[in-house]
Design an enzyme around this catalytic site. Structure first.
Site: not given
Ligand code: AMP
Length: 296
Positions: A32, A35, A151, A182, A185
Site C-alpha cells: 500500500h 510501503h 519494531q 494504512m 490487514r
Molecule cells: P509489513 O509489510 O507490514 O511488514 O511492513 C513493511 C514495512 O512497511 C515496515 O517497515 C512497516 O513499518 C512499514 N509500514 C507499514 N505500514 C505503514 C504505513 N502505514 N506507513 C508507513 N510505513 C508503513
C-alpha cells in the site's frame, strides 16, 4: 528494469556486483502507500533499491493470521517496478529456513512488553528475519515505518548491539483519509469494522490535542485516549501505553520529555496497532529517526 530474485544465493551474488549505496525496504507484501513511501525515500537517497517480500512464518504467533495474511505478489512486483525498485527479493520459507535451521536473534528488553507481551515470539521472528535480510542485501540504509514503532526500536537496538553497518531510517505513518494507519490487514475489515477503525486515530489525536493544550500527565493522556476508544463499541482495547520512545519503558509521572503513545485494538477479529509521538509535531521523519529507539 526491475529484476525479481528468488534464491538467497542469487541475492548474495547480485549484491556483490552492486557498487554504490543500496537502500532496502523489507515488506510482507500486500503493498500500500505506506510501503511505497518507504520505497520513495530509499529511491531518493540511494543509487540502488532492493525491496524484499517475504511473509515470514516465524513472526506470526497465530496460524490463522499467517494463513489469512493477504498475498498479492504479481500486483506488488508491478507496483515496485513502477516505483523504480531495481531488485525485488522474494525468497521462499524453505530458502530462508532450510532443514536443521537453529539460530535466532533475541533482543531482550525492548521486545518484552506491548506487542511482545501480546504476541509471544513475534519479535524473535522479526529480529531474526531482519538480520538475515540485512546480511543478504547488505544495505547502506534500511527503511522502516513508524507504524510499527516497537519494531523500529527493536531493530535499532539489534543493529547497535550486533554492530550492523546499516543506517536505520524511520519514515512517518501513511494514513487513510479518516486517519486510519494504512496496513495490509485493513482489507480484512468488513465495512462497519473499517468505519469503526477510525476511532484509533481519533484517540491518538484527541490525546495529542490535550498534550498540546498543556497536559503532561501520562495517566490523564491515556484516559483521554481510552475514553475515545470506549465510544466505539466494535473496538476492543488490548493496550494503550505511554512510553519513553527510546527505551519503551512506561512513563508514569508528568514529564516534558517526548512520549510515545502506543495503541493496540481488536476490531472485527483484526488486530490493529498505531502510535504517535507527543508532541504531535515530532511525527515527521527527522524527529522520528532522532527520538525512536537508541541512536548512534
Ligand atoms: P509489513 O509489510 O507490514 O511488514 O511492513 C513493511 C514495512 O512497511 C515496515 O517497515 C512497516 O513499518 C512499514 N509500514 C507499514 N505500514 C505503514 C504505513 N502505514 N506507513 C508507513 N510505513 C508503513
Amino acid at each position: 528494469m526491475t529484476q525479481q530474485i528468488e534464491s538467497t544465493d542469487a541475492m548474495m551474488m547480485m549484491r556483490r556486483a552492486l557498487a554504490g549505496s543500496v537502500g532496502v525496504v523489507m515488506t510482507m507484501g500486500a503493498l500500500h502507500e505506506g510501503h511505497l513511501s518507504l520505497v520513495e525515500a530509499a529511491r531518493r537517497e540511494n543509487e540502488h533499491v532492493i525491496a524484499t517480500i517475504f511473509v515470514n512464518p516465524t513472526q506470526f504467533n497465530s496460524g490463522d493470521d499467517f494463513t489469512n495474511y493477504p498475498r498479492t505478489l504479481e500486483r506488488d512486483i508491478d507496483l515496485l517496478a513502477r516505483a523504480g525498485v531495481d531488485f525485488v527479493f522474494t525468497p521462499t520459507a524453505a530458502q530462508m529456513y532450510p532443514p536443521r535451521y537453529q539460530t535466532h536473534v533475541e533482543v531482550e528488553i525492548v521486545s518484552a512488553g506491548l506487542e511482545g507481551e501480546s504476541r509471544p515470539g513475534h519479535f524473535r521472528g522479526v529480529s531474526t528475519v531482519v538480520t538475515k535480510l540485512l546480511n543478504l542485501t547488505q544495505p547502506t540504509r534500511a527503511y522502516f515505518g513508524q507504524k510499527d514503532a516497537q519494531q523500529v526500536v527493536v531493530i535499532r537496538q539489534m543493529v547497535r548491539d550486533l554492530s550492523v553497518p546499516t543506517e536505520i531510517v524511520v519514515c512517518p505513518t501513511e494514513r487513510e483519509i479518516d486517519g486510519l494507519a494504512m496496513s495490509s490487514r485493513n482489507v480484512r475489515l468488513s465495512v462497519p469494522h473499517r468505519e469503526a477503525a477510525g476511532v484509533i486515530f481519533r484517540a491518538l489525536r484527541t490525546a495529542a490535542q490535550r498534550y498540546d493544550a498543556g497536559e503532561r500527565h501520562p495517566v490523564a493522556l491515556r484516559d483521554t485516549a481510552l475514553t475515545v476508544l470506549a465510544s466505539e463499541p466494535l473496538a476492543e482495547v488490548d493496550y494503550v501505553a505511554l512510553c519513553d520512545p527510546r527505551t519503551l519503558f512506561g512513563v508514569h509521572d508528568r514529564t516534558d520529555d517526548p512520549m510515545l503513545m502506543l495503541v493496540a485494538v481488536m476490531i472485527g477479529g483484526v488486530r490493529l496497532i498505531d502510535n504517535a509521538l507527543l508532541p504531535w509535531s515530532l511525527n515527521e521523519r527527522a524527529a522520528l529517526s532522532l527520538h525512536l529507539g537508541v541512536s548512534g
